[in-house]
Design a protein around this motif. Sequence first.
Motif, PDB file in Angstrom:
ATOM      1  N   ASN A 329       0.808  -1.215   0.000  1.00 20.67           N
ATOM      2  CA  ASN A 329       0.000   0.000   0.000  1.00 20.67           C
ATOM      3  C   ASN A 329       0.845   1.271   0.000  1.00 20.67           C
ATOM      4  O   ASN A 329       2.064   1.237   0.154  1.00 20.67           O
ATOM      5  N   GLN A 330       0.150   2.384  -0.107  1.00 20.38           N
ATOM      6  CA  GLN A 330       0.751   3.712  -0.140  1.00 20.38           C
ATOM      7  C   GLN A 330       0.217   4.527   1.037  1.00 20.38           C
ATOM      8  O   GLN A 330      -0.961   4.424   1.387  1.00 20.38           O
ATOM      9  N   THR A 332       0.654   8.544   3.274  1.00 21.30           N
ATOM     10  CA  THR A 332       1.046   9.952   3.121  1.00 21.30           C
ATOM     11  C   THR A 332       1.695  10.464   4.402  1.00 21.30           C
ATOM     12  O   THR A 332       1.171  10.244   5.500  1.00 21.30           O
ATOM     13  N   LYS A 396       4.246  11.091  -0.488  1.00 19.55           N
ATOM     14  CA  LYS A 396       3.574   9.789  -0.404  1.00 19.55           C
ATOM     15  C   LYS A 396       4.621   8.677  -0.469  1.00 19.55           C
ATOM     16  O   LYS A 396       5.511   8.712  -1.324  1.00 19.55           O
ATOM     17  N   LYS A 398       5.286   4.739  -1.075  1.00 21.30           N
ATOM     18  CA  LYS A 398       4.751   3.509  -1.645  1.00 21.30           C
ATOM     19  C   LYS A 398       5.639   2.358  -1.183  1.00 21.30           C
ATOM     20  O   LYS A 398       6.868   2.431  -1.267  1.00 21.30           O
ATOM     21  N   ALA A 414       6.389   7.791  -3.906  1.00 16.74           N
ATOM     22  CA  ALA A 414       5.381   7.525  -4.942  1.00 16.74           C
ATOM     23  C   ALA A 414       5.384   8.648  -5.976  1.00 16.74           C
ATOM     24  O   ALA A 414       5.679   9.791  -5.657  1.00 16.74           O
TER      25      ALA A 414
END
Length: 414
Positions: A329-330, A332, A396, A398, A414
């Motif tokens: 997942n990513q 922030t 972000k 990733k 990301a």
Amino acid sequence: MKKSNEPSQTWGEKRQLSSVDPSLERLFNQSLRSQLTRQLKGDAFASSSVLIKHCCSVVETLLAKTQTHEQLVAVFADFSESLLELYQELALPEEEVTHSYVNATGLVMAVKDAVSTVNDIYRVKAFIRGLDKVLSKVEGQSQEPLHLVYPACGPFAPLVLPLLCYVNAHTRYQRPLKITLIDIQPGAKKVLERTVESLGLDTDNIEILCMDVMEYKPSVPIDILVIEAMQHGLSKEGHMSFMRHLATFLADDAYLLPNEIVVEALLTVPQREFVDQWKEQERSHSSFINEQIRAERISLGTIFTLNITTLKQLAIMPLGDGFDLIEANQVTIPHNVEDMSKRILLLSAKLFVDDEEVIDQYDSGITHPLADMSVCIDFKPKASEPDDLLVKGGDKLKFYYKLCGMPGFLPTLA
């Protein structure tokens, strides 16, 4: 050289943070010395009946509705001592005891290190209770043998064998079991064979294989897969590779223990998380987490969930030469956090053995949060490393999971 956001005194400089009760560690060392002395004198070792008695006491205590930590320590101390006597009696050659190495899927632990995992009380407790519930659930559904596979089980197979011993002594279940225990270490196989025999188990129904899990191809589907081949942050060992390989051999209605693993990313001040929080504690456990320090963390969210469903939906990115990445997942990085430059990224794995049995943060060595010192948030290290990832608020991250000899999560911008 330390990076600017490392604590002035790390936990390791004070003492090693461990989920194992310190009294069990001391008894472990004392028992080793005692057994060495007895071996040199040629004295007899504990009988099989003593080992079975101590094993049944452990399981009976684990399955009880309530138990204190002190009760658990007491029964685990007797059981551990009996197992260590068995291990010492075998007098394995040094190369079979001390040899550890890294293969294509990760770290292979030395037998001398693996023998102590039986003292990881809350890991053993969760798996034994979870497995007991699975066996109770399938009882009476059929008379066909259930195939239980336990890969990378180590010399004592502590997440399965104690319950089998208890079941054998108390005839709790009637449905037959076919057990497959797998370990790549020759020394572990020898200890396993002696342990199974000493626990009075039916060797006709237990197959012990000395091989790489990645080469195992069962002749019948796997009904119950008990697997724990990882270190904190789902790192270092071959758990993910083993899961991918064995998934193709699972029965349609197979049970997976643990049922689910969830890995979370969070930001914390290491001095608070690893030093201040544990000053007054002799051991780690989720119940000892300081609520104020917990509130100071910044949760970035779940980066990975592993269960039977997600296992079949993994997004694989092959990079060649047997090196693959799994897409995760990513998250922030938040803006305007005053002390952000003091924080580090932690990856925390939580194991749901079933709906009730959970191995939470700090309950076990495998659920200690793992610090990723390569991620530098809102600061530039004085002594940079080739894999440093410079990050700022609003960026972000990733995540990918590396399937290689050094498995673990790789954060990227990301």
